[in-house]
Design a protein around this motif. Structure first.
Motif, PDB file in Angstrom:
ATOM      1  N   LYS A   1      15.948  38.111   3.309  1.00  0.00           N
ATOM      2  CA  LYS A   1      16.868  37.192   3.897  1.00  0.00           C
ATOM      3  C   LYS A   1      16.475  37.476   5.325  1.00  0.00           C
ATOM      4  O   LYS A   1      16.523  38.471   5.760  1.00  0.00           O
ATOM      5  N   LEU A   2      16.335  36.195   5.996  1.00  0.00           N
ATOM      6  CA  LEU A   2      16.127  36.155   7.356  1.00  0.00           C
ATOM      7  C   LEU A   2      17.137  35.132   8.165  1.00  0.00           C
ATOM      8  O   LEU A   2      17.717  34.339   7.644  1.00  0.00           O
ATOM      9  N   SER A   3      17.682  35.712   9.374  1.00  0.00           N
ATOM     10  CA  SER A   3      18.343  34.551  10.316  1.00  0.00           C
ATOM     11  C   SER A   3      17.957  34.777  11.683  1.00  0.00           C
ATOM     12  O   SER A   3      17.416  35.966  12.145  1.00  0.00           O
ATOM     13  N   THR A   4      18.537  33.764  12.481  1.00  0.00           N
ATOM     14  CA  THR A   4      18.192  33.958  14.016  1.00  0.00           C
ATOM     15  C   THR A   4      19.295  32.817  14.523  1.00  0.00           C
ATOM     16  O   THR A   4      19.580  31.935  14.248  1.00  0.00           O
ATOM     17  N   LEU A   5      19.588  33.316  15.762  1.00  0.00           N
ATOM     18  CA  LEU A   5      20.435  32.313  16.490  1.00  0.00           C
ATOM     19  C   LEU A   5      19.527  31.570  17.591  1.00  0.00           C
ATOM     20  O   LEU A   5      18.575  32.261  18.484  1.00  0.00           O
ATOM     21  N   VAL A   6      19.525  30.172  17.663  1.00  0.00           N
ATOM     22  CA  VAL A   6      18.743  29.535  18.539  1.00  0.00           C
ATOM     23  C   VAL A   6      19.963  28.975  19.882  1.00  0.00           C
ATOM     24  O   VAL A   6      20.789  28.107  19.346  1.00  0.00           O
ATOM     25  N   ALA A   7      19.581  29.202  20.797  1.00  0.00           N
ATOM     26  CA  ALA A   7      20.414  28.510  22.016  1.00  0.00           C
ATOM     27  C   ALA A   7      20.138  27.273  22.078  1.00  0.00           C
ATOM     28  O   ALA A   7      18.851  26.554  21.886  1.00  0.00           O
ATOM     29  N   PRO A   8      21.142  26.299  22.558  1.00  0.00           N
ATOM     30  CA  PRO A   8      21.121  25.011  22.693  1.00  0.00           C
ATOM     31  C   PRO A   8      20.063  24.508  23.612  1.00  0.00           C
ATOM     32  O   PRO A   8      19.196  23.538  23.503  1.00  0.00           O
ATOM     33  N   SER A   9      19.638  25.463  24.543  1.00  0.00           N
ATOM     34  CA  SER A   9      18.572  24.966  25.636  1.00  0.00           C
ATOM     35  C   SER A   9      17.146  25.143  25.014  1.00  0.00           C
ATOM     36  O   SER A   9      16.135  24.590  25.431  1.00  0.00           O
ATOM     37  N   SER A  10      16.763  26.119  24.062  1.00  0.00           N
ATOM     38  CA  SER A  10      15.818  26.178  23.482  1.00  0.00           C
ATOM     39  C   SER A  10      15.548  25.613  21.963  1.00  0.00           C
ATOM     40  O   SER A  10      14.617  25.580  21.387  1.00  0.00           O
ATOM     41  N   LEU A  11      16.697  24.733  21.733  1.00  0.00           N
ATOM     42  CA  LEU A  11      16.740  24.223  20.130  1.00  0.00           C
ATOM     43  C   LEU A  11      15.335  23.105  20.040  1.00  0.00           C
ATOM     44  O   LEU A  11      15.122  23.289  19.099  1.00  0.00           O
ATOM     45  N   ASP A  12      15.055  22.508  21.057  1.00  0.00           N
ATOM     46  CA  ASP A  12      14.090  21.377  20.902  1.00  0.00           C
ATOM     47  C   ASP A  12      12.689  22.126  20.463  1.00  0.00           C
ATOM     48  O   ASP A  12      12.020  21.560  19.714  1.00  0.00           O
ATOM     49  N   VAL A  13      12.395  23.372  21.424  1.00  0.00           N
ATOM     50  CA  VAL A  13      11.277  23.955  21.126  1.00  0.00           C
ATOM     51  C   VAL A  13      11.138  24.442  19.855  1.00  0.00           C
ATOM     52  O   VAL A  13      10.068  24.398  19.057  1.00  0.00           O
ATOM     53  N   PHE A  14      12.254  25.151  19.440  1.00  0.00           N
ATOM     54  CA  PHE A  14      12.300  25.908  18.466  1.00  0.00           C
ATOM     55  C   PHE A  14      11.859  24.827  17.040  1.00  0.00           C
ATOM     56  O   PHE A  14      11.430  25.059  16.165  1.00  0.00           O
ATOM     57  N   LEU A  15      12.750  23.675  17.103  1.00  0.00           N
ATOM     58  CA  LEU A  15      12.642  22.599  15.799  1.00  0.00           C
ATOM     59  C   LEU A  15      11.277  21.929  15.967  1.00  0.00           C
ATOM     60  O   LEU A  15      10.744  21.724  14.835  1.00  0.00           O
ATOM     61  N   ALA A  16      10.401  21.885  16.999  1.00  0.00           N
ATOM     62  CA  ALA A  16       9.173  21.440  17.233  1.00  0.00           C
ATOM     63  C   ALA A  16       8.214  22.360  16.411  1.00  0.00           C
ATOM     64  O   ALA A  16       7.342  22.204  15.605  1.00  0.00           O
ATOM     65  N   ARG A  17       8.623  23.633  16.965  1.00  0.00           N
ATOM     66  CA  ARG A  17       7.606  24.653  16.137  1.00  0.00           C
ATOM     67  C   ARG A  17       7.997  24.990  14.752  1.00  0.00           C
ATOM     68  O   ARG A  17       7.150  24.915  13.966  1.00  0.00           O
ATOM     69  N   TYR A  18       8.989  24.827  14.219  1.00  0.00           N
ATOM     70  CA  TYR A  18       9.656  24.623  12.875  1.00  0.00           C
ATOM     71  C   TYR A  18       8.962  23.537  12.178  1.00  0.00           C
ATOM     72  O   TYR A  18       8.494  23.629  11.014  1.00  0.00           O
ATOM     73  N   HIS A  19       8.901  22.320  12.668  1.00  0.00           N
ATOM     74  CA  HIS A  19       8.164  21.107  11.977  1.00  0.00           C
ATOM     75  C   HIS A  19       6.936  21.458  11.878  1.00  0.00           C
ATOM     76  O   HIS A  19       6.309  21.013  10.815  1.00  0.00           O
ATOM     77  N   GLY A  20       6.344  22.066  12.821  1.00  0.00           N
ATOM     78  CA  GLY A  20       4.755  22.259  12.797  1.00  0.00           C
ATOM     79  C   GLY A  20       4.425  23.378  11.744  1.00  0.00           C
ATOM     80  O   GLY A  20       3.548  23.223  10.739  1.00  0.00           O
ATOM     81  N   LEU A  21       5.272  24.104  11.377  1.00  0.00           N
ATOM     82  CA  LEU A  21       5.188  25.080  10.587  1.00  0.00           C
ATOM     83  C   LEU A  21       5.441  24.505   8.977  1.00  0.00           C
ATOM     84  O   LEU A  21       4.920  24.897   8.019  1.00  0.00           O
ATOM     85  N   LEU A  22       6.444  23.667   9.014  1.00  0.00           N
ATOM     86  CA  LEU A  22       6.853  23.030   7.604  1.00  0.00           C
ATOM     87  C   LEU A  22       5.504  21.940   7.305  1.00  0.00           C
ATOM     88  O   LEU A  22       5.030  22.155   6.018  1.00  0.00           O
ATOM     89  N   MET A  23       4.993  21.460   8.305  1.00  0.00           N
ATOM     90  CA  MET A  23       3.953  20.510   7.918  1.00  0.00           C
ATOM     91  C   MET A  23       2.602  21.446   7.574  1.00  0.00           C
ATOM     92  O   MET A  23       1.950  20.764   6.428  1.00  0.00           O
ATOM     93  N   VAL A  24       2.473  22.184   7.933  1.00  0.00           N
ATOM     94  CA  VAL A  24       1.267  23.223   7.798  1.00  0.00           C
ATOM     95  C   VAL A  24       1.308  23.520   6.089  1.00  0.00           C
ATOM     96  O   VAL A  24       0.453  23.820   5.322  1.00  0.00           O
ATOM     97  N   ASN A  25       2.499  24.018   5.944  1.00  0.00           N
ATOM     98  CA  ASN A  25       3.028  24.676   4.690  1.00  0.00           C
ATOM     99  C   ASN A  25       3.637  23.550   3.537  1.00  0.00           C
ATOM    100  O   ASN A  25       4.041  23.826   2.566  1.00  0.00           O
TER     101      ASN A  25
END
Length: 139
Positions: A81-105
């Motif tokens: 199990k993993l978890s993280t807290l993402v601040a609102p100011s960095s949410l767009d950057v996090f989601l962009a990286r997460y989207h790239g990770l999903l597309m690769v996998n």
């Protein structure tokens, strides 16, 4: 296990690789509620002092106002199990990286077995045709 955003994405990539052949990864995103944490802290203070201190540091570091909330992202498999807290100011950057990770996998996502649905649809169509022939033959 609570990780920072970069560590979370790296660990998530490892989970995707580990479950490529068999297994699954479940990822959930939700708004983080700070009020519930205060009540839970009082109950669990005696049990987990080190986790509590880490959570308090993260909440203090985010220092949000009333209109913005952090996002809690969780990922789990059968074993980890993993978890993280993402601040609102960095949410767009996090989601962009997460989207790239999903597309690769995305290649490891299994396609649904549509053969059963197709057979059921063919049987239903044949039954409708048989009923329509009976109704036109009787008239």
């Amino acid at each position: 296990m609570l990780l920072n955003n970069d560590e979370f994405l790296l660990a998530l990539a490892e989970l995707f690789v580990a479950t490529r052949e068999n297994g699954s990864v479940t990822v959930t995103l939700k708004r983080y509620n700070y009020e519930g944490v205060k009540q839970e802290r009082q109950k669990k203070r005696a049990k987990t002092a080190s986790n509590e201190e880490a959570m308090q540091l993260i909440v203090d570091r985010l220092s949000l106002n009333d209109t913005e909330y952090a996002t809690l992202v969780r990922a789990n498999t059968e074993k980890r199990k993993l978890s993280t807290l993402v601040a609102p100011s960095s949410l767009d950057v996090f989601l962009a990286r997460y989207h790239g990770l999903l597309m690769v996998n995305a290649e490891s996502i299994k396609k649904k077995d549509r053969l059963k649905k197709k057979k059921a649809a063919v049987k239903l169509l044949a039954a409708k045709k048989a009923r329509s022939k009976k109704s036109t033959g009787k008239a």
